[in-house]
Design an enzyme around this catalytic site. Structure first.
Site, PDB file in Angstrom:
ATOM      1  CD  GLU A  43      25.466 -28.439  54.154  1.00 59.25           C
ATOM      2  OE1 GLU A  43      26.489 -27.961  53.591  1.00 59.25           O
ATOM      3  OE2 GLU A  43      24.589 -28.557  53.286  1.00 59.25           O
ATOM      4  CE1 TYR A  78      25.535 -32.105  52.694  1.00 61.23           C
ATOM      5  CE2 TYR A  78      27.600 -32.830  52.144  1.00 61.23           C
ATOM      6  CZ  TYR A  78      26.173 -32.405  51.848  1.00 61.23           C
ATOM      7  OH  TYR A  78      25.764 -32.637  50.566  1.00 61.23           O
ATOM      8  CG  ASP A  93      31.792 -20.424  56.860  1.00 60.74           C
ATOM      9  OD1 ASP A  93      31.581 -18.953  56.754  1.00 60.74           O
ATOM     10  OD2 ASP A  93      32.640 -20.819  57.537  1.00 60.74           O
ATOM     11  CE1 TYR A 125      21.353 -29.457  53.015  1.00 62.07           C
ATOM     12  CE2 TYR A 125      21.206 -31.499  53.619  1.00 62.07           C
ATOM     13  CZ  TYR A 125      21.700 -30.451  53.587  1.00 62.07           C
ATOM     14  OH  TYR A 125      23.058 -30.160  54.362  1.00 62.07           O
ATOM     15  CG  ASN A 137      21.375 -24.760  51.373  1.00 67.92           C
ATOM     16  OD1 ASN A 137      21.717 -24.550  52.747  1.00 67.92           O
ATOM     17  ND2 ASN A 137      21.779 -25.403  50.696  1.00 67.92           N
ATOM     18  CD  GLU A 138      25.601 -23.501  50.606  1.00 67.73           C
ATOM     19  OE1 GLU A 138      26.024 -23.739  49.354  1.00 67.73           O
ATOM     20  OE2 GLU A 138      26.306 -24.065  51.559  1.00 67.73           O
TER      21      GLU A 138
END
Ligand code: NAG
Ligand code: NAG
Ligand code: NAG
Ligand code: NAG
Ligand code: NAG
Ligand code: NAG
Ligand code: NAG
Length: 482
Positions: free
Chosen positions: A268, A300, A203, A88, A160-161
């Site tokens: 993940e 993850y 998600d 990450y 990411n997100e």
């Protein structure tokens, strides 16, 4: 310096072994090994030892900066059966050559996020326009520079997100397309191979398809569309405990993504309620219900951190304790059919990207305007001419294979002879189907080195070449012993 023939052969040998993995490409909705034409499915783990404090560029630390730690973890991952890690937070200014070369040698690809949690090193979810700056882009381009030359760099995540709810679903999607465009344009100009760029989504089911459609759709009326993602990933935690295809709603994901124009996979997965985990989603993810649509996923996460998702627990003195989740995951991996996993020709997937249109977006308030912000002042210049002081990454030869740290199995016994097993050219790591895996079920035979990793199919020419270089390798040993 005069180079004797044997030394020359030795150099050839080193150069050869340095190229263990084949760089992958994307064709339609698949990752493909261009040498074999086979489809590649991601069998991965998230790798961030030390959690967020494992990224401390001021102290010279990120997860890929310490070769001895990477060697230990690569040996444990090879034994586990993974072929990919996601990292990450990396600093472009640190040297990753040894870690990247170790993972390359054992057939493990790297999925690299270009961002970090430090200020100025990501698009701020709550202030996208203010954080989309040329110094931010300079750093993301530096990450590209640092990793572009490793053959096992599989892809970059541009975000990411960043889109997590309706308030962020309005303003942020155009910035994800903008960063994706800038990275793809930078790579096209400054990398000798095309490295895919994509997005890793939370998600959040209400927003998932809008996010996917917004990012995969085609804004171009003629030819290339650099702001379009090359792949779409999601961090999925909907399979908990001994669930099922339907209960986990994996079935919905499969039908939703069935006509995707880009690869989709879990960036993940691995719900940890309840613990310990039993990973019964693994055979489903790689089985006939899901594999035709998804390209695998990453569990993850490798190391135990406060959030309690670890496969192994790391001590500050470098020793490691395997946790029961490690054994359970290894057992599930070992039941997979390697042929269906990596040994099948990629089909010609022809799903074309939908044309961008506000009708693709279902949520009121989610971005439905596909005009993407222009690069901030100065950034186009970086894209055209390259960044200053670009870091250079290169594969180096991996001479140490034995792990020096103490690793304890779940049965409390020390794992003996733990080592990496460098693979031959063009091979990636696979779960081993031969071993009875768990250290806890075989208390008398403390587990030895990585089981001979089974590998992807090779052409006979490649095998002959491999034997030839293996012979040179014997010569190399002879030279060393002299
Ligand atoms: C861009 O990145 C390089 C490499 O990390 C660094 O040396 C340089 O100072 C950065 N430039 C700017 C303007 O931030
Ligand atoms: C986008 O659409 C245009 C026009 O139909 C087409 O030429 C182009 O190849 C498409 N691009 C992608 C990536 O599908
Ligand atoms: C390392 O630390 C762990 C946990 O504190 C301890 O159990 C172990 O004995 C230590 N090992 C060595 C070699 O010092
Ligand atoms: C693995 O899958 C292949 C192709 O689908 C099949 O031919 C083979 O029998 C399977 N192997 C095992 C051990 O089930
Ligand atoms: C895929 O397409 C290529 C040409 O684009 C063709 O040569 C090949 O036979 C096709 N493969 C399959 C499995 O349809
Ligand atoms: C994909 O499928 C959905 C329905 O499941 C449909 O609305 C959409 O038009 C399809 N997209 C493409 C590009 O075929
Ligand atoms: C989309 O955004 C652009 C730039 O912000 C703006 O010029 C344009 O009017 C917008 N289009 C629509 C349909 O709102």
């Amino acid at each position: 310096m005069f180079i004797k023939p044997i030394q020359f052969a030795l150099l050839a040998f080193c150069a050869r072994t340095a190229l263990a993995v084949q760089s992958l490409e994307i064709k339609g909705s698949n990752f493909v090994n261009p040498n074999t034409g086979n489809r590649f499915q991601i069998v991965g783990v998230a790798y961030q030892p030390g959690g967020q404090s494992g990224y401390n560029p001021g102290s010279g630390i990120d997860p890929l900066s310490d070769g001895s730690v990477c060697l230990r973890d690569a040996a444990l991952m090879q034994r586990l059966g993974v072929n990919a890690i996601r990292v990450y937070n990396v600093s472009p200014d640190l040297n990753h050559d040894m870690c990247a070369s170790i993972f390359n040698a054992v057939g493990i690809y790297m999925l690299i996020d270009v961002n970090s949690p430090l200020a100025g090193e990501s698009i701020d979810r709550s202030n996208p326009s203010g954080s989309y700056t040329s110094s931010y882009l300079n750093r993301t381009f530096a990450v590209v520079e640092a990793f572009k030359s490793y053959p096992n760099t599989l892809l970059f995540f541009s975000g990411n997100e960043v889109i997590n709810d309706l308030p962020t679903g309005g303003p942020n999607p155009p910035y994800m397309r903008a960063v994706t465009r800038d990275l793809k344009n930078y790579i096209a100009k400054h990398s000798s191979r095309s490295i895919p760029v994509g997005y890793s989504a939370a998600d959040v089911r209400e927003l998932l398809l809008d996010t996917w459609n917004y990012l995969q759709c085609n804004t171009s009326t003629s030819g290339a569309d650099p702001s379009r993602v090359d792949l779409f990933a999601l961090n999925s935690y909907s399979w908990c405990g001994d669930s099922s295809f339907a209960t986990s709603s994996y079935n919905t994901l499969v039908s939703d993504f069935s006509n995707t124009s880009v690869p989709v996979f879990f960036s993940e997965y691995g719900c940890n309620k309840p613990t310990p985990r039993i990973f019964t989603e693994v055979p489903v993810l790689y089985g006939p219900l899901m594999a035709p649509v998804l390209s695998g996923g990453l569990v993850y996460e490798f190391s135990q951190e406060p959030s309690d998702f670890g496969l192994v627990s790391m001590n500050s003195n470098g020793s490691v304790q395997l946790l029961s989740d490690y054994d359970s995951l290894q057992k599930q991996y070992s039941g997979l059919n390697i042929t269906t996993l990596q040994g099948e020709a990629a089909q010609n997937t022809t799903s074309t990207a939908p044309a961008c249109s506000s009708s693709l977006i279902t949520n009121q308030g989610f971005a439905n305007n596909f005009s993407v912000p222009s690069p901030p002042s100065g950034a186009q210049d970086l894209i055209n001419n390259g960044i200053q002081n670009a870091p250079v990454g290169k594969i180096v030869s991996v001479t140490t294979t034995a792990v020096s740290q103490v690793v304890q199995g779940t049965n409390g016994q020390t794992v003996q002879n733990l080592a990496i097993t460098p693979l031959e050219d063009d091979e990636s790591n696979n779960p081993s189907t031969q071993t009875t895996t768990s250290t806890s079920t075989t208390p008398t035979s403390t587990t030895s080195s990585a089981p001979a990793a089974t590998t992807s199919k090779k052409s006979s020419a490649a095998t002959m070449q491999a034997s030839f270089y293996a012979l040179l390798g014997v010569g190399f040993l002879a030279v060393v012993l002299l």
